[in-house]
Design a protein around this motif. Structure first.
Motif, PDB file in Angstrom:
ATOM      1  N   ALA A  98       6.891  -0.748  -6.761  1.00  0.00           N
ATOM      2  CA  ALA A  98       5.790  -0.640  -5.796  1.00  0.00           C
ATOM      3  C   ALA A  98       4.477  -1.076  -6.430  1.00  0.00           C
ATOM      4  CB  ALA A  98       5.686   0.783  -5.270  1.00  0.00           C
ATOM      5  N   ALA A  99       4.242  -0.669  -7.673  1.00  0.00           N
ATOM      6  CA  ALA A  99       3.010  -1.053  -8.370  1.00  0.00           C
ATOM      7  C   ALA A  99       2.982  -2.559  -8.622  1.00  0.00           C
ATOM      8  CB  ALA A  99       2.900  -0.288  -9.683  1.00  0.00           C
ATOM      9  N   TYR A 100       4.146  -3.118  -8.972  1.00  0.00           N
ATOM     10  CA  TYR A 100       4.221  -4.557  -9.227  1.00  0.00           C
ATOM     11  C   TYR A 100       3.953  -5.340  -7.941  1.00  0.00           C
ATOM     12  CZ  TYR A 100       6.040  -9.008 -10.964  1.00  0.00           C
ATOM     13  OH  TYR A 100       6.166 -10.319 -11.340  1.00  0.00           O
ATOM     14  N   MET A 101       4.545  -4.907  -6.853  1.00  0.00           N
ATOM     15  CA  MET A 101       4.320  -5.575  -5.563  1.00  0.00           C
ATOM     16  C   MET A 101       2.866  -5.444  -5.136  1.00  0.00           C
ATOM     17  SD  MET A 101       7.780  -4.646  -3.407  1.00  0.00           S
ATOM     18  CE  MET A 101       7.519  -5.900  -2.165  1.00  0.00           C
ATOM     19  N   ASN A 102       2.243  -4.316  -5.422  1.00  0.00           N
ATOM     20  CA  ASN A 102       0.827  -4.117  -5.095  1.00  0.00           C
ATOM     21  C   ASN A 102      -0.026  -5.148  -5.820  1.00  0.00           C
ATOM     22  OD1 ASN A 102      -1.220  -2.222  -3.805  1.00  0.00           O
ATOM     23  ND2 ASN A 102      -1.903  -2.166  -5.931  1.00  0.00           N
ATOM     24  N   GLY A 160      -0.768  -3.205  -1.430  1.00  0.00           N
ATOM     25  CA  GLY A 160      -1.681  -4.304  -1.161  1.00  0.00           C
ATOM     26  C   GLY A 160      -3.009  -3.874  -0.593  1.00  0.00           C
ATOM     27  N   LEU A 161      -3.323  -2.587  -0.682  1.00  0.00           N
ATOM     28  CA  LEU A 161      -4.575  -2.082  -0.113  1.00  0.00           C
ATOM     29  C   LEU A 161      -5.599  -1.752  -1.187  1.00  0.00           C
ATOM     30  CD1 LEU A 161      -5.876  -1.338   2.611  1.00  0.00           C
ATOM     31  CD2 LEU A 161      -5.015   0.998   2.283  1.00  0.00           C
ATOM     32  N   ILE A 162      -5.152  -1.106  -2.272  1.00  0.00           N
ATOM     33  CA  ILE A 162      -6.070  -0.657  -3.325  1.00  0.00           C
ATOM     34  C   ILE A 162      -5.571  -1.160  -4.674  1.00  0.00           C
ATOM     35  CG2 ILE A 162      -7.052   1.347  -4.508  1.00  0.00           C
ATOM     36  CD1 ILE A 162      -6.784   2.880  -1.896  1.00  0.00           C
ATOM     37  N   GLU A 163      -6.449  -1.839  -5.402  1.00  0.00           N
ATOM     38  CA  GLU A 163      -6.089  -2.347  -6.722  1.00  0.00           C
ATOM     39  C   GLU A 163      -5.824  -1.190  -7.682  1.00  0.00           C
ATOM     40  OE1 GLU A 163      -7.900  -5.411 -10.113  1.00  0.00           O
ATOM     41  OE2 GLU A 163      -8.964  -5.050  -8.212  1.00  0.00           O
ATOM     42  N   GLU A 193      -3.193 -10.160  -5.970  1.00  0.00           N
ATOM     43  CA  GLU A 193      -3.561 -11.270  -6.841  1.00  0.00           C
ATOM     44  C   GLU A 193      -3.090 -12.620  -6.310  1.00  0.00           C
ATOM     45  OE1 GLU A 193      -2.085 -10.411 -10.724  1.00  0.00           O
ATOM     46  OE2 GLU A 193      -3.112  -8.466 -10.826  1.00  0.00           O
ATOM     47  N   GLU A 194      -1.897 -12.661  -5.727  1.00  0.00           N
ATOM     48  CA  GLU A 194      -1.320 -13.942  -5.337  1.00  0.00           C
ATOM     49  C   GLU A 194      -1.469 -14.253  -3.851  1.00  0.00           C
ATOM     50  OE1 GLU A 194       2.668 -14.421  -6.646  1.00  0.00           O
ATOM     51  OE2 GLU A 194       2.248 -13.853  -8.723  1.00  0.00           O
ATOM     52  N   SER A 209      -3.910  -8.462   4.852  1.00  0.00           N
ATOM     53  CA  SER A 209      -2.755  -7.677   5.283  1.00  0.00           C
ATOM     54  C   SER A 209      -2.241  -6.808   4.133  1.00  0.00           C
ATOM     55  CB  SER A 209      -1.627  -8.594   5.762  1.00  0.00           C
ATOM     56  OG  SER A 209      -2.024  -9.335   6.890  1.00  0.00           O
ATOM     57  N   TYR A 210      -1.682  -5.676   4.488  1.00  0.00           N
ATOM     58  CA  TYR A 210      -1.022  -4.804   3.527  1.00  0.00           C
ATOM     59  C   TYR A 210       0.258  -4.305   4.188  1.00  0.00           C
ATOM     60  CZ  TYR A 210      -3.193  -1.197   6.415  1.00  0.00           C
ATOM     61  OH  TYR A 210      -3.580  -0.446   7.481  1.00  0.00           O
TER      62      TYR A 210
END
Length: 403
Positions: free
Chosen positions: A249-253, A310-313, A258-259, A264-265
């Motif tokens: 989940a952290a990696y997908m975030n 994908g919402l919060i870094e 970044e990419e 969207s999240y």
């Protein structure tokens, strides 16, 4: 100009010609109709009382003609009684002039008629432009509709396999967008001979943008190309293992922020399930709570919520686990299930989902999912305003070998 009196016609025709009109003359109503059919005059001035076809009959016949535009009709008469004037208006006359006709009054009445005709022509032109625009929009809508139909097929093809048996367990998938395309995605992939990964995703928003993001995410969690699946890690000996659910989940975030660089999240539930022991390690990232229905019918909601992906870094995600016994099943669904609303706006909620799972406890696999969809449609009176998706994992018992 229609009048059985040649002298009267010539006098009025001369006045009209001086005012800039092109005048055609007719001595009878029948002759006037022939001229109207051939020329389509803008205005008709007709005497009321004439031998043969009267001015009133001519007016009715004129109104019944098939014309490109409106024609202004004026009756010349010595009749002044209100009943007769009303009859003339009911027959289609636009105005009346009392005989003998005064030149200044005639020009004023015709000027009023010209204003009406100009407005009618302006309206016709606007209607023509509107019709052309609507036709173009219909053509465009038809093109978009065809594209969306194809997009729907492509999105459905992302879920290539709706059911699979692993011997000790079975996985069944449900994906029903509320529109042509949606933002939900479900799937599974083998991690190795004894473990399987399950995921349920709900991208924010609806429509094409969400659908495009689900397509991208489906590539990240591919079940057919393990070398492209970001959940999997290959050892130096070529054996696949998997990131822990919280790490994934952290990696997908990080990947989304970044990419993809999009507003969207998405929410996520991901489970790493051992086919031998029934142990399921999971992460919940803003998605509805996964549900376990035990063999005795009890329903348990797992997880504590978590942040969307994908919402919060730098967002932190935590794993949790449960152990499935033979006869237990794990259900991971989108909020289109629990947020289905009845006619009064009451949401199904977790209590309602529990009731539906108890009702359908005797059903399995795709039959259970179809029954659930039927119950949701009944509850919401057919008005499903959100995508509905789910992953059903049913554990039958320990897998006998790892081949």
């Amino acid at each position: 100009m229609v009048d059985d009196s040649r002298m009267q016609r010539r006098i009025l025709a001369a006045q009209l010609a001086q005012a800039g009109y092109r005048v055609l003359e007719a001595g009878t109503g029948e002759e006037a109709l022939s001229i109207c059919a051939a020329e389509e005059p803008d205005m008709v001035l007709s005497d009321w009382v004439m031998p043969g076809m009267s001015g009133l009959d001519l007016c009715r016949a004129f109104r019944a003609m098939d014309r490109k535009g409106y024609g202004y009709f004026v009756l010349l008469t010595s009749k002044t009684e209100k009943g007769e004037v009303a009859t003339g208006l009911e027959s289609g006359a636009d105005d009346f002039l009392a005989k003998p006709v005064r030149g200044d009054e005639l020009r004023a009445r015709l000027a009023a008629g010209e204003r009406i005709l100009r407005m009618e022509r302006d309206l016709q032109e606007k209607n023509r432009l509107l019709t052309d625009t609507l036709r173009e929009l219909q053509d465009l809508y038809g093109s978009v509709e065809r594209d969306l139909q194809e997009a729907r097929k492509l999105q459905q093809s992302l879920v290539k396999e709706r059911h699979r048996s692993f011997g000790s367990a079975e996985v069944s998938l449900l994906l029903r967008p509320s529109g042509h395309v949606g933002g939900d995605l479900v799937g599974f992939f083998p991690i190795n001979a004894r473990r399987v990964g399950l995921y349920a995703i709900d991208v924010s928003g609806h429509g094409i943008t969400s659908a495009l993001m689900t397509a991208r995410l489906a590539g990240y969690l591919s079940g057919t190309s393990p070398q492209q699946n970001i959940a999997l890690i290959q050892s130096e000996y070529g054996i696949y293992d998997a990131r822990t659910p919280a790490t994934l989940a952290a990696y997908m975030n990080a990947v989304v922020l970044e990419e993809m660089k999009t507003d969207s999240y998405f929410t996520l539930v991901y489970a790493d399930v051992d086919l031998f022991t029934g142990r399921a390690v999971m992460v919940q990232a803003g998605h509805p709570h996964p549900v376990v229905q035990r063999a005795d019918g009890r329903v348990e909601f797992l997880g504590s919520g978590g942040l969307p992906v994908g919402l919060i870094e730098g967002a932190r995600f935590d794993s949790f686990e449960t152990v499935l016994a033979p006869g237990d099943r794990l259900f991971m669904m989108s909020d289109g299930v629990t947020e289905a609303a009845d006619i009064d706006g009451n949401l199904l909620g977790e209590d309602g989902l529990c009731a539906l799972m108890h009702r359908n406890a005797g059903l399995r696999g795709e039959t259970f999912l179809e029954a659930l969809m039927w119950d949701l449609a009944t509850y919401s009176v057919g008005e499903m305003n959100d995508d509905v998706s789910g992953v059903l994992f049913e554990f039958n018992g320990a897998k006998q070998n790892a081949d």
